[in-house]
Enzyme design. Structure first.
Site, PDB file in Angstrom:
ATOM      1  N   HIS A  90       0.830  -1.211   0.000  1.00 51.55           N
ATOM      2  CA  HIS A  90       0.000   0.000   0.000  1.00 51.55           C
ATOM      3  C   HIS A  90       0.861   1.256   0.000  1.00 51.55           C
ATOM      4  O   HIS A  90       2.065   1.214   0.283  1.00 51.55           O
ATOM      5  CB  HIS A  90      -0.914   0.026   1.229  1.00 51.55           C
ATOM      6  CG  HIS A  90      -2.124  -0.846   1.095  1.00 51.55           C
ATOM      7  ND1 HIS A  90      -2.079  -2.210   1.289  1.00 51.55           N
ATOM      8  CD2 HIS A  90      -3.419  -0.551   0.764  1.00 51.55           C
ATOM      9  CE1 HIS A  90      -3.292  -2.712   1.098  1.00 51.55           C
ATOM     10  NE2 HIS A  90      -4.118  -1.744   0.777  1.00 51.55           N
ATOM     11  N   LYS A 133      -0.875   5.064   4.660  1.00 53.03           N
ATOM     12  CA  LYS A 133      -1.837   4.166   5.325  1.00 53.03           C
ATOM     13  C   LYS A 133      -1.436   3.984   6.787  1.00 53.03           C
ATOM     14  O   LYS A 133      -0.277   3.702   7.086  1.00 53.03           O
ATOM     15  CB  LYS A 133      -1.872   2.820   4.594  1.00 53.03           C
ATOM     16  CG  LYS A 133      -2.904   1.855   5.133  1.00 53.03           C
ATOM     17  CD  LYS A 133      -3.119   0.682   4.181  1.00 53.03           C
ATOM     18  CE  LYS A 133      -4.090  -0.344   4.755  1.00 53.03           C
ATOM     19  NZ  LYS A 133      -5.406   0.233   5.066  1.00 53.03           N
TER      20      LYS A 133
HETATM   21  N1  NAD Z   1     -12.831  -0.844   2.082  1.00 55.31           N
HETATM   22  C1  NAD Z   1     -12.182  -0.287   1.058  1.00 55.31           C
HETATM   23  O1  NAD Z   1     -12.347  -0.685  -0.105  1.00 55.31           O
HETATM   24  C2  NAD Z   1     -11.231   0.835   1.340  1.00 55.31           C
HETATM   25  C3  NAD Z   1     -10.545   1.458   0.297  1.00 55.31           C
HETATM   26  C4  NAD Z   1      -9.693   2.521   0.607  1.00 55.31           C
HETATM   27  C5  NAD Z   1      -9.535   2.906   1.930  1.00 55.31           C
HETATM   28  N2  NAD Z   1     -10.190   2.230   2.910  1.00 55.31           N
HETATM   29  C6  NAD Z   1     -10.097   2.604   4.315  1.00 55.31           C
HETATM   30  O2  NAD Z   1     -10.810   3.823   4.485  1.00 55.31           O
HETATM   31  C7  NAD Z   1     -10.215   4.579   5.549  1.00 55.31           C
HETATM   32  C8  NAD Z   1      -9.845   5.964   5.014  1.00 55.31           C
HETATM   33  O3  NAD Z   1      -8.782   5.824   4.083  1.00 55.31           O
HETATM   34  P1  NAD Z   1      -8.129   7.097   3.381  1.00 55.31           P
HETATM   35  O4  NAD Z   1      -6.965   6.595   2.626  1.00 55.31           O
HETATM   36  O5  NAD Z   1      -9.173   7.879   2.670  1.00 55.31           O
HETATM   37  O6  NAD Z   1      -7.633   7.913   4.665  1.00 55.31           O
HETATM   38  P2  NAD Z   1      -7.501   9.525   4.791  1.00 55.31           P
HETATM   39  O7  NAD Z   1      -6.670   9.745   6.002  1.00 55.31           O
HETATM   40  O8  NAD Z   1      -7.090  10.098   3.486  1.00 55.31           O
HETATM   41  O9  NAD Z   1      -9.005   9.996   5.055  1.00 55.31           O
HETATM   42  C9  NAD Z   1      -9.687   9.856   6.250  1.00 55.31           C
HETATM   43  C10 NAD Z   1     -10.458  11.146   6.475  1.00 55.31           C
HETATM   44  O10 NAD Z   1     -11.365  10.973   7.550  1.00 55.31           O
HETATM   45  C11 NAD Z   1     -11.348  12.162   8.321  1.00 55.31           C
HETATM   46  N3  NAD Z   1     -11.880  11.860   9.645  1.00 55.31           N
HETATM   47  C12 NAD Z   1     -11.257  11.310  10.707  1.00 55.31           C
HETATM   48  N4  NAD Z   1     -12.091  11.208  11.747  1.00 55.31           N
HETATM   49  C13 NAD Z   1     -13.290  11.680  11.318  1.00 55.31           C
HETATM   50  C14 NAD Z   1     -14.569  11.824  11.928  1.00 55.31           C
HETATM   51  N5  NAD Z   1     -14.770  11.475  13.201  1.00 55.31           N
HETATM   52  N6  NAD Z   1     -15.595  12.338  11.195  1.00 55.31           N
HETATM   53  C15 NAD Z   1     -15.408  12.702   9.900  1.00 55.31           C
HETATM   54  N7  NAD Z   1     -14.205  12.617   9.277  1.00 55.31           N
HETATM   55  C16 NAD Z   1     -13.170  12.105   9.978  1.00 55.31           C
HETATM   56  C17 NAD Z   1      -9.890  12.604   8.304  1.00 55.31           C
HETATM   57  O11 NAD Z   1      -9.745  13.957   8.680  1.00 55.31           O
HETATM   58  C18 NAD Z   1      -9.543  12.349   6.851  1.00 55.31           C
HETATM   59  O12 NAD Z   1      -9.871  13.454   6.028  1.00 55.31           O
HETATM   60  C19 NAD Z   1      -9.016   3.740   6.012  1.00 55.31           C
HETATM   61  O13 NAD Z   1      -9.395   2.940   7.123  1.00 55.31           O
HETATM   62  C20 NAD Z   1      -8.710   2.880   4.827  1.00 55.31           C
HETATM   63  O14 NAD Z   1      -8.052   1.675   5.167  1.00 55.31           O
HETATM   64  C21 NAD Z   1     -11.026   1.217   2.636  1.00 55.31           C
HETATM   65  O1  LIG Z   2      -5.765   2.682   1.073  1.00 55.13           O
HETATM   66  C1  LIG Z   2      -6.189   2.036   2.036  1.00 55.13           C
HETATM   67  O2  LIG Z   2      -5.985   2.357   3.220  1.00 55.13           O
HETATM   68  C2  LIG Z   2      -6.967   0.792   1.781  1.00 55.13           C
HETATM   69  N1  LIG Z   2      -7.502   0.186   2.796  1.00 55.13           N
HETATM   70  C3  LIG Z   2      -8.261  -1.017   2.755  1.00 55.13           C
HETATM   71  C4  LIG Z   2      -7.560  -2.121   3.499  1.00 55.13           C
HETATM   72  O3  LIG Z   2      -6.919  -1.861   4.522  1.00 55.13           O
HETATM   73  O4  LIG Z   2      -7.670  -3.285   3.076  1.00 55.13           O
HETATM   74  C5  LIG Z   2      -8.651  -1.411   1.343  1.00 55.13           C
HETATM   75  C6  LIG Z   2      -7.622  -1.116   0.332  1.00 55.13           C
HETATM   76  C7  LIG Z   2      -7.162   0.334   0.393  1.00 55.13           C
END
Ligand code: NAD
Ligand SMILES: O=C(O)C1=N[C@H](C(=O)O)CCC1
Length: 250
Positions: free
Chosen positions: A135, A139
Site C-alpha cells: 500500500h 496508510k
Molecule cells: N474498504 C475499502 O475498499 C477501502 C478502500 C480505501 C480505503 N479504505 C479505508 O478507508 C479509511 C480511510 O482511508 P483514506 O486513505 O481515505 O484515509 P484519509 O486519512 O485520506 O481519510 C480519512 C479522512 O477521515 C477524516 N476523519 C477522521 N475522523 C473523522 C470523523 N470522526 N468524522 C469525519 N471525518 C473524519 C480525516 O480527517 C480524513 O480526512 C481507512 O481505514 C482505509 O483503510 C477502505
Molecule cells: O488505502 C487504504 O488504506 C486501503 N484500505 C483497505 C484495506 O486496509 O484493506 C482497502 C484497500 C485500500
C-alpha cells in the site's frame, strides 16, 4: 422515484473525496451531507440522511456508527480496524435498532473481493500460503483490512479441509522477518510511495506455485462497490460483513 439520501463521513480524505464525487454523479442518489473531522454528526439527521458512507479511520469509526445506528441511519463502512470485540459491540447496537443495516466491506473493489474468493477456494490444495499486501505509505494500519480478511478466509478453508500446519523450518532470525501471523497465515505488509492498494496471495505445493494478484491503481476502483452497498444496505437489516454478500457470486 425518490433519490437515496446519502452522507459521506471522511469526505475530505483520499477515498472519501472520491466517494463524494461518485454519489454526486449517481442518478439515483443525493449527497445530503459531506462531513470531515470535527463536523457535527447531527447534520446528517437534519439533512435526512438514509445512508452514511463511513470512510474515516479506526479511531473514529465506532463513535460514528454508534451515532448512525441510534438514529436509524444505515452504514456502508470501508474503514478498517475491525476486531471480534468491535463487531460484537456493533451487533449489540444493531440488535437495539432492528430495521437498520450496516455493511462492512474490507474492500469495495470487485477484483479484491474475487481475490479473497479465489484464495479461499485454492487454500486447501496447497501446503503453503502467504499473503503480501502492498500500500501507499500514508496508510495508518497494518496489515490491511483486506489482507487480514483474506488470511482469515484462507485459515477457515484450511481448517474445514483438515489441512496440516504449514511447513516452516525457521528457527532463528530477526523479529518480523516472517511477517505477522493472522490465524497462522503469514501476512507481509509493504508501504511504498507510488503504490495505492495491492495484494498477492502466494500458494505453494509440490513442484508448483500459484500467485493470485490484485491491483487497485485508482480510488475509482472502490466506487461501484460503495454505490452498490448503499443501494442494498437499506433493505438488508443487521450486519453484513463483506461486499460478496451483495454480489450473487455463486
Ligand atoms: N474498504 C475499502 O475498499 C477501502 C478502500 C480505501 C480505503 N479504505 C479505508 O478507508 C479509511 C480511510 O482511508 P483514506 O486513505 O481515505 O484515509 P484519509 O486519512 O485520506 O481519510 C480519512 C479522512 O477521515 C477524516 N476523519 C477522521 N475522523 C473523522 C470523523 N470522526 N468524522 C469525519 N471525518 C473524519 C480525516 O480527517 C480524513 O480526512 C481507512 O481505514 C482505509 O483503510 C477502505
Ligand atoms: O488505502 C487504504 O488504506 C486501503 N484500505 C483497505 C484495506 O486496509 O484493506 C482497502 C484497500 C485500500
Amino acid at each position: 422515484m425518490s433519490k437515496l439520501r446519502v452522507a459521506v463521513l471522511g469526505a475530505k480524505g483520499r477515498i472519501g473525496s472520491e466517494a463524494v464525487r461518485a454519489v454526486e454523479a449517481a442518478e439515483d442518489m443525493e449527497l445530503v451531507a459531506a462531513l470531515g473531522r470535527g463536523d457535527k454528526l447531527e447534520t446528517m439527521v437534519e439533512a435526512g440522511a438514509e445512508v452514511a458512507v463511513e470512510l474515516t479511520d479506526p479511531g473514529s469509526v465506532m463513535g460514528n456508527l454508534d451515532f448512525c445506528v441510534r438514529h436509524g441511519i444505515h452504514g456502508v463502512v470501508g474503514t478498517t480496524g475491525w476486531t471480534d470485540e468491535r463487531l460484537a459491540q456493533l451487533r449489540g447496537w444493531l440488535d437495539g435498532s432492528p430495521r437498520t443495516g450496516v455493511l462492512i466491506a474490507p474492500n469495495f473493489s470487485i477484483g479484491a473481493v474475487l481475490t479473497m474468493r479465489f484464495a479461499r477456494q485454492a487454500a486447501r490444495f496447497f501446503e503453503s500460503v502467504e499473503v503480501i499486501e502492498l500500500h501507499h505509505p500514508n496508510k495508518v494500519d497494518a496489515p490491511s483490512g483486506t489482507a487480514a480478511r483474506t488470511a482469515q478466509l484462507i485459515a477457515e478453508a484450511r481448517r474445514e479441509a483438515g489441512c496440516a500446519p504449514q511447513p516452516d523450518a525457521t528457527a532463528t532470525g530477526l523479529d518480523g522477518a516472517r511477517g505477522a501471523s493472522v490465524d497462522e497465515v503469514p501476512v507481509h505488509s509493504v508501504r511504498l510511495r507510488g503504490l495505492l492498494a495491492h495484494q498477492e496471495v502466494l500458494l505453494g505445493g509440490e513442484g508448483e506455485t500459484l500467485t493470485i494478484r490484485h491491483d487497485s491503481i485508482h480510488h475509482s476502483s472502490f466506487m461501484p462497490g460503495i454505490l452498490l452497498g448503499a443501494r442494498r444496505v437499506v433493505t438488508t437489516p443487521g450486519l453484513t460483513f463483506g461486499l460478496e454478500h451483495f454480489l450473487d457470486l455463486d
